[in-house]
Design a protein around this motif. Sequence first.
Motif, mmCIF file in Angstrom:
data_model
loop_
_atom_site.group_PDB
_atom_site.id
_atom_site.type_symbol
_atom_site.label_atom_id
_atom_site.label_comp_id
_atom_site.label_asym_id
_atom_site.label_seq_id
_atom_site.Cartn_x
_atom_site.Cartn_y
_atom_site.Cartn_z
ATOM 1 N N PRO A 58 0.892 -1.188 -0.112
ATOM 2 C CA PRO A 58 -0.080 0.178 -0.097
ATOM 3 C C PRO A 58 0.931 1.207 0.075
ATOM 4 C CG PRO A 58 -0.441 -1.379 1.880
ATOM 5 C CD PRO A 58 0.573 -2.126 1.125
ATOM 6 N N VAL A 59 2.030 1.303 0.458
ATOM 7 C CA VAL A 59 2.839 2.712 0.702
ATOM 8 C C VAL A 59 3.295 2.998 -0.570
ATOM 9 C CG1 VAL A 59 4.837 3.565 1.636
ATOM 10 C CG2 VAL A 59 3.577 2.131 3.234
ATOM 11 N N GLU A 60 3.760 1.953 -1.459
ATOM 12 C CA GLU A 60 4.333 2.054 -2.818
ATOM 13 C C GLU A 60 3.239 2.428 -3.770
ATOM 14 O OE1 GLU A 60 4.840 -0.426 -0.594
ATOM 15 O OE2 GLU A 60 7.189 -0.751 -0.662
ATOM 16 N N LEU A 61 2.025 1.835 -3.538
ATOM 17 C CA LEU A 61 0.943 1.926 -4.518
ATOM 18 C C LEU A 61 0.355 3.473 -4.327
ATOM 19 C CD1 LEU A 61 -0.440 1.294 -7.128
ATOM 20 C CD2 LEU A 61 -2.375 0.289 -5.512
ATOM 21 N N GLU A 62 0.349 3.837 -2.969
ATOM 22 C CA GLU A 62 -0.129 5.181 -2.562
ATOM 23 C C GLU A 62 0.843 6.239 -3.213
ATOM 24 O OE1 GLU A 62 -0.303 6.262 1.668
ATOM 25 O OE2 GLU A 62 -1.189 8.125 1.243
ATOM 26 N N THR A 63 2.055 5.997 -2.986
ATOM 27 C CA THR A 63 3.222 6.816 -3.725
ATOM 28 C C THR A 63 3.052 6.919 -5.235
ATOM 29 O OG1 THR A 63 4.217 6.453 -1.739
ATOM 30 C CG2 THR A 63 5.719 7.658 -3.796
ATOM 31 N N ALA A 64 2.864 5.630 -5.796
ATOM 32 C CA ALA A 64 3.084 5.899 -7.258
ATOM 33 C C ALA A 64 1.669 6.630 -7.917
ATOM 34 C CB ALA A 64 2.994 4.297 -7.583
ATOM 35 N N ILE A 65 0.610 6.405 -7.335
ATOM 36 C CA ILE A 65 -0.603 7.168 -7.925
ATOM 37 C C ILE A 65 -0.567 8.519 -7.693
ATOM 38 C CG2 ILE A 65 -3.255 7.125 -7.484
ATOM 39 C CD1 ILE A 65 -3.154 4.195 -7.098
ATOM 40 N N ASN A 66 0.121 8.645 -6.541
ATOM 41 C CA ASN A 66 0.197 10.206 -5.996
ATOM 42 C C ASN A 66 1.126 10.973 -7.092
ATOM 43 O OD1 ASN A 66 -2.085 10.385 -4.274
ATOM 44 N ND2 ASN A 66 -0.764 10.309 -2.405
ATOM 45 N N HIS A 67 2.014 10.017 -7.669
ATOM 46 C CA HIS A 67 2.904 10.866 -8.355
ATOM 47 C C HIS A 67 2.312 11.259 -9.845
ATOM 48 C CE1 HIS A 67 6.495 9.929 -5.569
ATOM 49 N NE2 HIS A 67 6.337 11.114 -5.894
ATOM 50 N N LEU A 68 1.174 10.592 -10.131
ATOM 51 C CA LEU A 68 0.675 10.827 -11.653
ATOM 52 C C LEU A 68 0.151 12.334 -11.556
ATOM 53 C CD1 LEU A 68 -1.477 7.600 -11.987
ATOM 54 C CD2 LEU A 68 0.906 8.188 -13.246
ATOM 55 N N PRO A 69 0.808 13.171 -12.717
ATOM 56 C CA PRO A 69 0.177 14.391 -13.072
ATOM 57 C C PRO A 69 -1.206 14.359 -13.204
ATOM 58 C CG PRO A 69 2.178 14.094 -14.336
ATOM 59 C CD PRO A 69 1.550 12.629 -13.723
ATOM 60 N N GLY A 70 -1.914 15.125 -12.305
ATOM 61 C CA GLY A 70 -3.486 15.396 -12.456
ATOM 62 C C GLY A 70 -4.091 14.688 -11.298
ATOM 63 N N VAL A 71 -3.598 13.903 -10.505
ATOM 64 C CA VAL A 71 -4.014 13.139 -9.158
ATOM 65 C C VAL A 71 -4.001 14.297 -8.197
ATOM 66 C CG1 VAL A 71 -3.649 11.293 -7.742
ATOM 67 C CG2 VAL A 71 -3.638 10.821 -9.982
ATOM 68 N N VAL A 72 -4.869 14.399 -7.765
ATOM 69 C CA VAL A 72 -5.053 15.237 -6.361
ATOM 70 C C VAL A 72 -4.589 14.603 -5.192
ATOM 71 C CG1 VAL A 72 -6.249 16.778 -4.830
ATOM 72 C CG2 VAL A 72 -6.738 16.869 -7.341
ATOM 73 N N THR A 73 -5.112 13.321 -4.841
ATOM 74 C CA THR A 73 -4.753 12.390 -3.694
ATOM 75 C C THR A 73 -5.374 10.995 -4.277
ATOM 76 O OG1 THR A 73 -3.977 12.056 -1.791
ATOM 77 C CG2 THR A 73 -6.206 12.708 -2.081
ATOM 78 N N ASN A 74 -5.045 9.922 -3.747
ATOM 79 C CA ASN A 74 -5.810 8.769 -3.740
ATOM 80 C C ASN A 74 -6.221 8.403 -2.371
ATOM 81 O OD1 ASN A 74 -3.843 5.936 -2.748
ATOM 82 N ND2 ASN A 74 -2.467 7.616 -3.976
ATOM 83 N N GLY A 75 -7.038 7.423 -2.180
ATOM 84 C CA GLY A 75 -7.753 6.813 -0.995
ATOM 85 C C GLY A 75 -6.977 5.851 -0.063
ATOM 86 N N LEU A 76 -5.625 5.520 -0.280
ATOM 87 C CA LEU A 76 -4.633 4.854 0.537
ATOM 88 C C LEU A 76 -4.322 5.515 1.459
ATOM 89 C CD1 LEU A 76 -2.908 2.504 -2.023
ATOM 90 C CD2 LEU A 76 -4.472 1.816 -0.285
ATOM 91 N N PHE A 77 -4.512 5.281 2.578
ATOM 92 C CA PHE A 77 -4.064 6.009 3.859
ATOM 93 C C PHE A 77 -2.740 4.831 4.429
ATOM 94 C CE2 PHE A 77 -6.670 9.702 5.052
ATOM 95 C CZ PHE A 77 -7.305 9.786 3.702
ATOM 96 N N ALA A 78 -1.716 4.948 3.839
ATOM 97 C CA ALA A 78 -0.605 3.812 4.246
ATOM 98 C C ALA A 78 0.372 4.957 4.762
ATOM 99 C CB ALA A 78 -0.391 2.989 3.211
ATOM 100 N N ARG A 79 0.743 5.678 4.051
ATOM 101 C CA ARG A 79 1.918 6.592 4.589
ATOM 102 C C ARG A 79 1.817 7.026 5.862
ATOM 103 N NH1 ARG A 79 5.737 8.395 0.337
ATOM 104 N NH2 ARG A 79 5.887 10.209 1.467
ATOM 105 N N ARG A 80 0.445 7.454 6.181
ATOM 106 C CA ARG A 80 0.108 8.004 7.376
ATOM 107 C C ARG A 80 -0.929 6.996 7.797
ATOM 108 N NH1 ARG A 80 -1.366 9.052 11.775
ATOM 109 N NH2 ARG A 80 -1.748 10.912 12.780
ATOM 110 N N PRO A 81 -0.677 5.891 8.495
ATOM 111 C CA PRO A 81 -1.651 5.016 8.755
ATOM 112 C C PRO A 81 -2.567 5.595 10.142
ATOM 113 C CG PRO A 81 0.339 4.235 9.413
ATOM 114 C CD PRO A 81 0.571 5.471 8.726
#
Length: 218
Positions: free
Chosen positions: A179-202
């Motif tokens: 989850p930490v890696e996927l949260e980070t990868a999705i958030n790095h896509l231009p145009g993404v504001v954020t995604n619903g994974l709360f893993a970096r800050r559980p």
Amino acid sequence: MTQDELKLAVAKAAIAYVPNDCIVGVGTGSTANFFIDELGKIKHKIRGAVASSEASAKRLQGHGIEVISLNDAGELPVYVDGADEITRNMHMTKGGGGALTREKIVAAASKKFICLCDASKLVDVLGKFPLPVEVIPMARSYVARELVRLGGQPQLRTGFTTDNGNLILDVHGLSILNPVELETAINHLPGVVTNGLFARRPADVLLLGTAEGVQTLT
Ligand code: 5RP
């Protein structure tokens, strides 16, 4: 017990985590609504609340609780919110109600995240609940293609605009082992504001509503 009774039980238990004279961070959704109603009963003991959505702000104000902007509140001692899925190591999927971005901001600005769930939301692996991704409207199609490359099947949440004026793509078919890696990868896509994974800050504490009572997991 019904799901609503379990949600009420965890909402009542969460009140013990609210320090006197503080500003409380408040989440969004049906479980958070139960918590807001409980907060209404002790409103004389708190200074106010920071809301993670317009809907929660309205409900708080309906109880006569002052809604304070995060910019005026500083660091919050506690943030209380539900989740769509949570694992035993406190990684969550959130955003079923579409408030994920403001939820993540208020959670980040809080010392402690108290997550309220009924037992059905505790899972071994996140992903059965579609992962919400908030996107800037012009990036919808590009981000959807990138989410397919990451192994998901994104679906536009139709007829829905976030409090920030953006769209939600709900990503189906993921089995989220990192989850930490996927949260980070999705958030790095231009145009993404954020995604619903709360893993970096559980979450820090999970109050889990079960037929045997409220269990506290840390
Ligand atoms: C809203 C959320 C909610 O916390 C999540 O969807 C759980 O909602 P509910 O308590 O209604 O089951 O993330 O954006």
